[in-house]
Design an enzyme around this catalytic site. Sequence first.
Site, PDB file in Angstrom:
ATOM      1  N   GLY A 182       0.853  -1.194   0.000  1.00  0.00           N
ATOM      2  CA  GLY A 182       0.000   0.000   0.000  1.00  0.00           C
ATOM      3  C   GLY A 182       0.880   1.231   0.000  1.00  0.00           C
TER       4      GLY A 182
ATOM      5  N   ILE B 223      -8.816  -1.199  -6.170  1.00  0.00           N
ATOM      6  CA  ILE B 223      -8.654  -0.507  -7.457  1.00  0.00           C
ATOM      7  C   ILE B 223     -10.000   0.101  -7.883  1.00  0.00           C
ATOM      8  CG2 ILE B 223      -7.798  -0.709  -9.824  1.00  0.00           C
ATOM      9  CD1 ILE B 223      -5.735  -1.302  -7.477  1.00  0.00           C
TER      10      ILE B 223
ATOM     11  N   GLU C 139      -2.552  14.205  -8.739  1.00  0.00           N
ATOM     12  CA  GLU C 139      -3.455  13.340  -7.977  1.00  0.00           C
ATOM     13  C   GLU C 139      -3.741  13.944  -6.599  1.00  0.00           C
ATOM     14  OE1 GLU C 139      -1.983   9.449  -6.913  1.00  0.00           O
ATOM     15  OE2 GLU C 139      -4.004   8.622  -6.865  1.00  0.00           O
TER      16      GLU C 139
ATOM     17  N   GLY D 267     -26.567  17.798  16.097  1.00  0.00           N
ATOM     18  CA  GLY D 267     -26.964  17.049  17.297  1.00  0.00           C
ATOM     19  C   GLY D 267     -27.498  15.679  16.912  1.00  0.00           C
TER      20      GLY D 267
ATOM     21  N   GLU E  50      -0.053  10.255   6.868  1.00  0.00           N
ATOM     22  CA  GLU E  50       1.295  10.049   7.433  1.00  0.00           C
ATOM     23  C   GLU E  50       2.345  10.091   6.320  1.00  0.00           C
ATOM     24  OE1 GLU E  50      -1.337   8.064   8.286  1.00  0.00           O
ATOM     25  OE2 GLU E  50      -1.593   9.114  10.189  1.00  0.00           O
TER      26      GLU E  50
END
Length: 381
Positions: A132, A158, A244, A341, A369
């Site tokens: 990944g 994909i 992208e 709410g 990350e």
Amino acid sequence: MDLRFEERQEKLRETMRKFVEQEIPREYARELDEKDEFPHHLIRKLVDYDLARINIPREYGGHGGDILDLMIIFEEIAKRFPTLCWSFGNILLYGNEIIGVNGNTEQKEKYLPRLAKGEIKFSFGLTEPDAGSDAASIRTRAVFEDGHYVINGNKMFITGAGVTEYTITFARTAESKYNGITSFIVDTSLEGYSAKQLEKIGHRGSNTCEVTYENVRVTPGDILGGQEGLNKGWWQEMKLLNQERLVLSSCALGIAQAAFDDALVYARAKLGRTQDKGVAQMIQHQLADMASSVEAIRYLIYAAAWKETKGMQPVMETSISKYFSAETAKKVVTQGLDILGADAALMEHDMQRYLRDIMIYSIGGGTSEIQKNIVAKTLNL
Ligand SMILES: Cc1cc2nc3c(=O)[nH]c(=O)nc-3n(C[C@H](O)[C@H](O)[C@H](O)COP(=O)(O)OP(=O)(O)OC[C@H]3O[C@@H](n4cnc5c(N)ncnc54)[C@H](O)[C@@H]3O)c2cc1C
């Protein structure tokens, strides 16, 4: 300093707003989300609006548009139904952009006119069950045998792989981690190719698939960029990353804007009813905070896009855009949930869908990350 869009871009935004109002009423977006079906009908409509050729170079019959055009299109669509951004991405990004940037002349002549007419769509097969974030560790292999490359392996997550006519497939053709990957243009009707749709919480209808390649035979002419593209797949992919990240940032902006707009309508009605000054101020501050966040995303990502159009290679800026827009839009949506709410728990309000859709932006196209890793690297840390 001039921060205005050009007249051409304002016109495009106006066209997109009309498109969304006419073709994607709220009820229809809800129905598509519930059914989890690929929006073929809406793709057809986008093609009819002549939008599928927007980023095809003029010499191949397109409008020669840039990343700002794509972001305007994606932002406006994402306000109503972000799934359609990704599905249209099966033409604009994985088709027009990939072939336009990395294809050879023969491939451009073969595919771009058909993409412009909406006759074909492409998916993008990089991620695997065990590759990944560290995408260069893919294990799918293409072995050269009797004049053909024979592809074997599995891909995961994909987008559109079960409904697209072609898929760009990254496969290992040599042992070197980064210099041993080739991207192939694979016809999805070939024997040995199969795609199974995965059921997911958000972006329902975008046809995210698990893909299997079992002795899929392609020719050397199917290497993206031709023979020169052999073992260059990783570097071809690198050329597309800024675009992208920016396109995904514009989708996150669209979702944040929609959450803010819905919360504003709801809050105005509630403020009209409440006598409690404390509650009123809480709502006002929450909305002021949301408005600030949306504005911050907007300026940040379009500034990065402007740099991209000027050829300034804004790697750090596009990573910051992707990270900041995904995380900030997520915060805006959760604030929208707070404002509604208990009503936020009801399926009749779109806020729950915004939450389901926005979660994926911290993952797809490089996680938050990973974006932070890139920013740190550009800071020489
Ligand atoms: C809806 C959807 C659509 C997608 N569409 C496509 C597509 O069309 N084509 C395609 O090829 N892929 C697609 N993807 C895959 C997507 O690009 C990957 O999910 C993404 O790159 C993350 O990989 P992973 O899920 O394996 O997470 P992992 O890489 O396993 O990461 C798990 C966690 O560890 C963290 N982590 C991993 N490595 C590091 C590191 N070095 N430093 C710090 N933290 C780290 C991550 O940030 C994350 O929080 C899609 C994913 C989704 C959810």
